[in-house]
Write an enzyme that holds these catalytic residues in place. Structure first.
Site, PDB file in Angstrom:
ATOM      1  N   TYR A 146     -10.652  -3.760  98.470  1.00  0.00           N
ATOM      2  CA  TYR A 146     -10.261  -4.763  99.454  1.00  0.00           C
ATOM      3  C   TYR A 146      -9.071  -4.310 100.294  1.00  0.00           C
ATOM      4  O   TYR A 146      -8.902  -4.756 101.424  1.00  0.00           O
ATOM      5  CB  TYR A 146      -9.931  -6.085  98.765  1.00  0.00           C
ATOM      6  N   LYS A 196     -15.658   0.080  84.607  1.00  0.00           N
ATOM      7  CA  LYS A 196     -16.956   0.722  84.864  1.00  0.00           C
ATOM      8  C   LYS A 196     -16.755   2.238  84.811  1.00  0.00           C
ATOM      9  O   LYS A 196     -17.103   2.985  85.726  1.00  0.00           O
ATOM     10  CB  LYS A 196     -17.489   0.274  86.233  1.00  0.00           C
ATOM     11  N   ASP A 228     -20.699  -4.879  83.912  1.00  0.00           N
ATOM     12  CA  ASP A 228     -22.028  -5.496  83.929  1.00  0.00           C
ATOM     13  C   ASP A 228     -22.359  -6.130  82.588  1.00  0.00           C
ATOM     14  O   ASP A 228     -22.946  -7.217  82.529  1.00  0.00           O
ATOM     15  CB  ASP A 228     -23.099  -4.477  84.349  1.00  0.00           C
ATOM     16  N   ASP A 252     -12.925 -10.637  91.395  1.00  0.00           N
ATOM     17  CA  ASP A 252     -13.464 -11.548  92.402  1.00  0.00           C
ATOM     18  C   ASP A 252     -14.831 -12.056  91.961  1.00  0.00           C
ATOM     19  O   ASP A 252     -15.130 -13.258  92.030  1.00  0.00           O
ATOM     20  CB  ASP A 252     -13.562 -10.815  93.733  1.00  0.00           C
ATOM     21  N   ASP A 256     -15.814 -15.934  89.846  1.00  0.00           N
ATOM     22  CA  ASP A 256     -16.799 -16.874  90.384  1.00  0.00           C
ATOM     23  C   ASP A 256     -17.870 -17.178  89.342  1.00  0.00           C
ATOM     24  O   ASP A 256     -18.360 -18.309  89.249  1.00  0.00           O
ATOM     25  CB  ASP A 256     -17.447 -16.299  91.648  1.00  0.00           C
TER      26      ASP A 256
END
Length: 368
Positions: A146, A196, A228, A252, A256
């Protein structure tokens, strides 16, 4: 009497509605304590762009600079309305990221809390929720994709392309790790490290630094999870988690998902903390489709006030009272139309009525 200045950025969509309810709570906190809050409203987001040509105008920057803490509402527009604003001036790029950058709010805390008594909000089965869900996601907020260098253009083959850089240095990782470990020490002494590293070199460095920092917190158990796999585990067994730490984009996305586990992002407040200043905001968007209908639940905004009381003003006991007041309104069988459907066994009330009931319960609590 202690005096605190709070920049109030009501924002777009449902932002002004839920912010109004949060301010009611602040007024009651003043009544109950030897404290005063100087509320300094300012434009921020799309409303600021249409009024001034800038989503984070200088007048708002000046107010935020003066503030002891920032209370930020929701920002953004629907897809079609967003097209009316140049890409780089849209609320997320033109206001939110510059806010984070200016105050270096690198540590984002997002609680995912659902007691057993409120399990009916969640889409998960009761046996999955068990005695309730109580975890906190700790997200690094000013690094990664970002904030990395961005480039777009046309390559030698005449094809449009985009290049975005995912960049972290060890100090950025180290400081968020210390925040996560310290929080874990206060809770169940369990930290899930989300990464990851089987694909991303950034995660390899992330894990190396995590292992170095972990030596300073021998009482905290570390569990490593690929992002994941963590997404799957959050649905299948969310109660295994307590504190989860992760880089910006992973945070992020997973936060959610945390809202999905609860049944709504409307149940997720957050704190964004830097070395000198913090801002507090709902984790959800501006919900332009329900703006002005008086049906948005202010839980996440009032919860953000509770986090501000604890983290910026040292009022931990009163923060707990605010949480208890909100939970009490739900426990009494009340909800709003954005969280519950008719026939779900709850009494539907408006945004304003929910705020009033929280205030009523707060006033009934013993002063601390």
């Amino acid at each position: 009497m202690k005096n605190y200045k709070i920049a109030v950025l009501a924002g777009d969509g449902i932002g002004p509605e839920i912010t109004a309810e949060a301010i009611k709570v602040l007024k009651v906190i003043e009544e109950r304590n030897d404290v005063s809050f100087e509320l300094m409203p300012a434009l921020f987001g799309a409303c600021a762009y249409f009024a001034t040509g800038d989503a984070f105008p200088q007048a708002t920057i000046d107010i935020c600079d003066q503030a002891d803490a920032i209370l930020k509402g929701t920002i953004g527009l629907n897809h079609e309305e967003s097209k009316k604003i140049p890409v780089d001036k849209q609320p997320e790029r033109g206001a939110l990221l510059p806010l984070r950058r200016r105050y270096n709010t690198y540590a984002n805390f997002r609680p995912v809390f659902l007691p057993r008594s409120l399990a009916h909000f969640s889409p998960l089965k009761p046996e999955v929720i068990g005695d309730g869900i109580d975890l906190i996601m700790v997200r690094e907020l000013v690094g990664g994709l970002y904030f990395g260098q961005k480039e777009a253009g046309v390559n030698e083959q005449g094809l449009r392309y985009v290049r975005e850089t995912l960049e972290y240095d060890e100090e950025q990782i180290r400081r968020i790790m210390h925040q996560a470990f310290k929080l874990a020490q206060k809770r169940r002494k369990l930290l899930h490290n989300i990464h990851k590293s089987n694909v991303l070199k950034s995660s390899v460095l992330w894990n190396e630094v995590m292992e170095e920092v972990a030596k300073e917190y021998p009482d905290v158990q570390v569990v490593n999870y690929l992002v994941d796999s963590a997404a799957t585990a959050l649905c299948l067994k969310p109660t295994q988690f307590d504190v989860m730490v992760m880089e910006n984009m992973f945070g992020d996305i997973l936060s959610d998902q945390g809202g999905g586990i609860l049944g709504s992002l409307g149940l997720m407040p957050s704190a964004c903390i830097g070395p000198e200043k913090a801002y507090y905001e709902p984790s959800h968007g501006s919900a332009p489709d329900i703006a002005g209908k008086n049906i948005a639940n202010p839980y996440s905004m009032i919860g953000s006030v509770a986090m501000m009381l604890e983290n910026s003003f040292g009022m931990e006991a009163e923060a707990k009272n605010v949480w208890a007041a909100m939970q009490g309104v739900f426990a009494d069988g009340y909800s709003t139309a954005d969280l519950s459907k008719p026939g779900s066994g709850v009494t539907m009330i408006s945004t304003v009525e929910f705020g009033d009931k929280v205030v009523e319960k707060l006033r009934e609590m013993p002063k601390v």
